[in-house]
Design a protein around this motif. Structure first.
Motif, PDB file in Angstrom:
ATOM      1  N   GLY A 107       8.362   5.566  38.532  1.00 32.59           N
ATOM      2  CA  GLY A 107       6.933   5.334  38.326  1.00 32.59           C
ATOM      3  C   GLY A 107       6.551   4.751  36.989  1.00 32.59           C
ATOM      4  O   GLY A 107       5.368   4.739  36.637  1.00 32.59           O
ATOM      5  N   LEU A 108       7.528   4.254  36.223  1.00 32.36           N
ATOM      6  CA  LEU A 108       7.218   3.687  34.913  1.00 32.36           C
ATOM      7  C   LEU A 108       7.071   2.168  35.014  1.00 32.36           C
ATOM      8  O   LEU A 108       7.810   1.511  35.739  1.00 32.36           O
ATOM      9  N   PRO A 142      -4.581  -3.264  24.473  1.00 30.57           N
ATOM     10  CA  PRO A 142      -4.528  -2.092  25.343  1.00 30.57           C
ATOM     11  C   PRO A 142      -3.089  -1.759  25.748  1.00 30.57           C
ATOM     12  O   PRO A 142      -2.325  -2.652  26.097  1.00 30.57           O
ATOM     13  N   ARG A 143      -2.735  -0.475  25.679  1.00 24.71           N
ATOM     14  CA  ARG A 143      -1.366  -0.054  25.998  1.00 24.71           C
ATOM     15  C   ARG A 143      -1.255   0.206  27.506  1.00 24.71           C
ATOM     16  O   ARG A 143      -1.365   1.343  27.956  1.00 24.71           O
ATOM     17  N   ASP A 144      -1.041  -0.880  28.264  1.00 29.15           N
ATOM     18  CA  ASP A 144      -1.007  -0.710  29.713  1.00 29.15           C
ATOM     19  C   ASP A 144       0.393  -0.846  30.284  1.00 29.15           C
ATOM     20  O   ASP A 144       0.575  -0.958  31.489  1.00 29.15           O
ATOM     21  N   VAL A 145       1.421  -0.866  29.421  1.00 28.64           N
ATOM     22  CA  VAL A 145       2.813  -0.906  29.856  1.00 28.64           C
ATOM     23  C   VAL A 145       3.516   0.307  29.256  1.00 28.64           C
ATOM     24  O   VAL A 145       3.338   0.616  28.078  1.00 28.64           O
ATOM     25  N   ASP A 146       4.288   1.001  30.064  1.00 31.61           N
ATOM     26  CA  ASP A 146       4.962   2.199  29.560  1.00 31.61           C
ATOM     27  C   ASP A 146       6.086   1.867  28.588  1.00 31.61           C
ATOM     28  O   ASP A 146       6.213   2.488  27.530  1.00 31.61           O
ATOM     29  N   ARG A 151       3.750   1.223  25.257  1.00 32.16           N
ATOM     30  CA  ARG A 151       3.632   2.504  24.548  1.00 32.16           C
ATOM     31  C   ARG A 151       4.914   2.821  23.791  1.00 32.16           C
ATOM     32  O   ARG A 151       4.885   3.404  22.707  1.00 32.16           O
ATOM     33  N   VAL A 152       6.056   2.452  24.393  1.00 31.22           N
ATOM     34  CA  VAL A 152       7.361   2.834  23.850  1.00 31.22           C
ATOM     35  C   VAL A 152       8.292   1.613  23.879  1.00 31.22           C
ATOM     36  O   VAL A 152       8.257   0.828  24.830  1.00 31.22           O
TER      37      VAL A 152
END
Length: 215
Positions: free
Chosen positions: A105-106, A77-81, A133-134
């Motif tokens: 907010g990241l 799961p992509r739960d970190v920005d 995510r990035v």
């Protein structure tokens, strides 16, 4: 009597000159032997170093393939920005960039606060990259040092994991980054030569929020 004394002096001088020549010859021969011994030792050391470098490179390649495969194959799961990749000497400045991103907010994954004592760095970084995510690469002269292990592996895992990778340069030109990695050099990025860390954080936050709106 004077003639005999002169002959004696001449013989002694000749003997002293001959003794000096013998001593110089022995010293030259000893230097030659030492030079040959040092040369053999250097050759043996060079061969040993080459073998060690080869074994280390092979180990790095195996670790890299394992890490990249795990990131690409394991749906997490992509739960970190943002996964923030940085070189250890740049920790202070990278931490400032992380704090600027957090203030907007990241959620940022950075090794210094995410890897617990006694934990496996490889596993923790694998999970961090998988969750993000990035990928944000803080590219500096220290980051591109040839013997820097983790930065190369993090970058490869991010790219092989099909992540969006954004380079942020500090003390380095885009052409120098291109020389370090053609794949990273192909990514559009930002530089502290053009923006302060607060401006870079603004631009990154705006870009990531744009991704959310597109979704």
């Amino acid at each position: 009597m004077v003639a005999n004394l002169q002959k004696k002096v001449d013989r002694e001088e000749a003997s002293a000159v001959q003794a000096r020549r013998h001593a110089e010859l022995r010293a030259a021969q000893e230097r030659t032997r030492q030079d040959r011994r040092v040369s053999r030792e250097l050759e043996a050391l060079s061969e040993s170093t080459d073998n060690l470098v080869s074994r280390v490179s092979e180990l790095e390649s195996v670790t890299l393939r394992s890490l990249a495969t795990a990131v690409a194959a394991d749906p997490v799961p992509r739960d970190v920005d943002v996964f923030l990749s940085y070189a250890s000497p740049d920790k202070a400045v990278a931490s400032r960039l992380r704090d600027e991103l957090k203030a907007r907010g990241l959620d940022v994954w950075m090794a210094d606060e995410r890897i617990a004592l006694g934990s496996s760095q490889t596993i923790a970084i694998d999970e961090g990259i998988g969750r993000a995510r990035v990928g944000l690469c803080f590219v500096t002269p220290a980051y591109i040092e040839p013997n820097r292990f983790w930065t190369k592996h993090e970058l490869a895992a991010l790219i092989n994991g099909r992540k969006r990778v954004i380079p942020v340069l500090a003390g380095l030109s885009f052409s120098e980054m291109q020389d370090f990695s053609a794949l990273l050099g192909d990514r559009s990025g930002l530089s502290t030569a053009d923006h302060g860390l607060d401006e870079i954080a603004d631009l990154l936050a705006r870009s990531l929020r744009g991704d959310d709106q597109d979704d």
